[in-house]
Design a protein around this motif. Structure first.
Motif, PDB file in Angstrom:
ATOM      1  N   LEU A  56      40.971  15.175 -16.387  1.00 46.04           N
ATOM      2  CA  LEU A  56      40.416  15.717 -17.629  1.00 46.04           C
ATOM      3  C   LEU A  56      38.905  15.579 -17.766  1.00 46.04           C
ATOM      4  N   GLY A  57      38.270  14.858 -16.841  1.00 46.41           N
ATOM      5  CA  GLY A  57      36.830  14.615 -16.990  1.00 46.41           C
ATOM      6  C   GLY A  57      36.539  13.637 -18.119  1.00 46.41           C
ATOM      7  N   PHE A  58      37.495  12.742 -18.421  1.00 48.86           N
ATOM      8  CA  PHE A  58      37.343  11.729 -19.463  1.00 48.86           C
ATOM      9  C   PHE A  58      36.701  10.476 -18.870  1.00 48.86           C
ATOM     10  N   VAL A  59      36.373   9.556 -19.739  1.00 47.04           N
ATOM     11  CA  VAL A  59      35.848   8.241 -19.342  1.00 47.04           C
ATOM     12  C   VAL A  59      36.716   7.160 -19.984  1.00 47.04           C
TER      13      VAL A  59
ATOM     14  N   VAL B 195      44.720   0.599 -21.752  1.00 45.45           N
ATOM     15  CA  VAL B 195      43.451   1.280 -21.480  1.00 45.45           C
ATOM     16  C   VAL B 195      43.407   2.549 -22.325  1.00 45.45           C
ATOM     17  N   GLU B 196      42.249   2.819 -22.947  1.00 51.04           N
ATOM     18  CA  GLU B 196      42.056   4.044 -23.724  1.00 51.04           C
ATOM     19  C   GLU B 196      40.980   4.893 -23.054  1.00 51.04           C
ATOM     20  N   ILE B 197      41.283   6.194 -22.899  1.00 51.40           N
ATOM     21  CA  ILE B 197      40.322   7.117 -22.299  1.00 51.40           C
ATOM     22  C   ILE B 197      40.076   8.272 -23.256  1.00 51.40           C
ATOM     23  N   GLY B 198      38.959   8.955 -23.047  1.00 48.75           N
ATOM     24  CA  GLY B 198      38.646  10.120 -23.874  1.00 48.75           C
ATOM     25  C   GLY B 198      37.298  10.690 -23.488  1.00 48.75           C
ATOM     26  N   THR B 199      36.821  11.610 -24.292  1.00 42.90           N
ATOM     27  CA  THR B 199      35.486  12.154 -24.083  1.00 42.90           C
ATOM     28  C   THR B 199      34.476  11.060 -24.430  1.00 42.90           C
ATOM     29  N   PRO B 200      33.237  11.175 -23.959  1.00 45.46           N
ATOM     30  CA  PRO B 200      32.246  10.134 -24.263  1.00 45.46           C
ATOM     31  C   PRO B 200      32.045   9.899 -25.764  1.00 45.46           C
ATOM     32  N   GLU B 201      32.358  10.897 -26.594  1.00 45.16           N
ATOM     33  CA  GLU B 201      32.230  10.719 -28.045  1.00 45.16           C
ATOM     34  C   GLU B 201      33.244   9.724 -28.582  1.00 45.16           C
ATOM     35  N   GLY B 202      34.312   9.470 -27.829  1.00 43.35           N
ATOM     36  CA  GLY B 202      35.310   8.474 -28.217  1.00 43.35           C
ATOM     37  C   GLY B 202      36.288   8.960 -29.245  1.00 43.35           C
TER      38      GLY B 202
END
Length: 126
Positions: free
Chosen positions: A26-29, A39-46
């Motif tokens: 997904l291109g998440f971080v 662990v939680e991942i998402g877009t850089p905006e969080g």
């Protein structure tokens, strides 16, 4: 105003490896790692950003029965065939759930066996 999805929670045996897989897909971080191994991942905006975050919660035993929820993915920067190859290289596997072979989508599983589909339509990235 209606509700919107803030995060998806997925129980899994190995949150770290599944988070790595889905970050690549997904291109998440990685947004956060918790003391319990989640662990939680998402877009850089969080959390609260343009897309829901995904929270991988450690579960030693799989949930009983088949998951009734799966994710549909749409390629954003390449065609479906190229994206299929990329996903397979990342560790996705093809899944047979009784498709006819005429579908415009591919059914895959992530490294822990969670089903998801790769659709043909291409969406613009956010």
């Amino acid at each position: 105003m209606a509700c919107r999805i803030g995060e998806l929670v997925l129980g899994c045996r190995d949150p770290e490896s599944l988070a790595r897989f889905w970050c690549e897909v997904l291109g998440f971080v990685v947004l956060d790692r918790y003391d319990d191994g989640s662990v939680e991942i998402g877009t850089p905006e969080g959390f609260g950003g343009p897309q829901p975050t995904i929270f991988f919660s450690r579960r030693d035993e799989p949930e009983k029965g088949k998951s009734r929820l799966h994710i549909d993915l749409n390629p954003t920067d390449r065609d479906q065939d190229a994206e299929l190859e990329r996903l397979l290289e990342l560790g996705a596997r093809r899944a047979d759930i009784g498709q006819t072979g005429e579908e415009s989508w591919h059914v895959l599983t992530d490294p822990e066996g969670n089903e998801f589909c790769l659709l043909k339509a291409r969406l613009n990235p956010l």
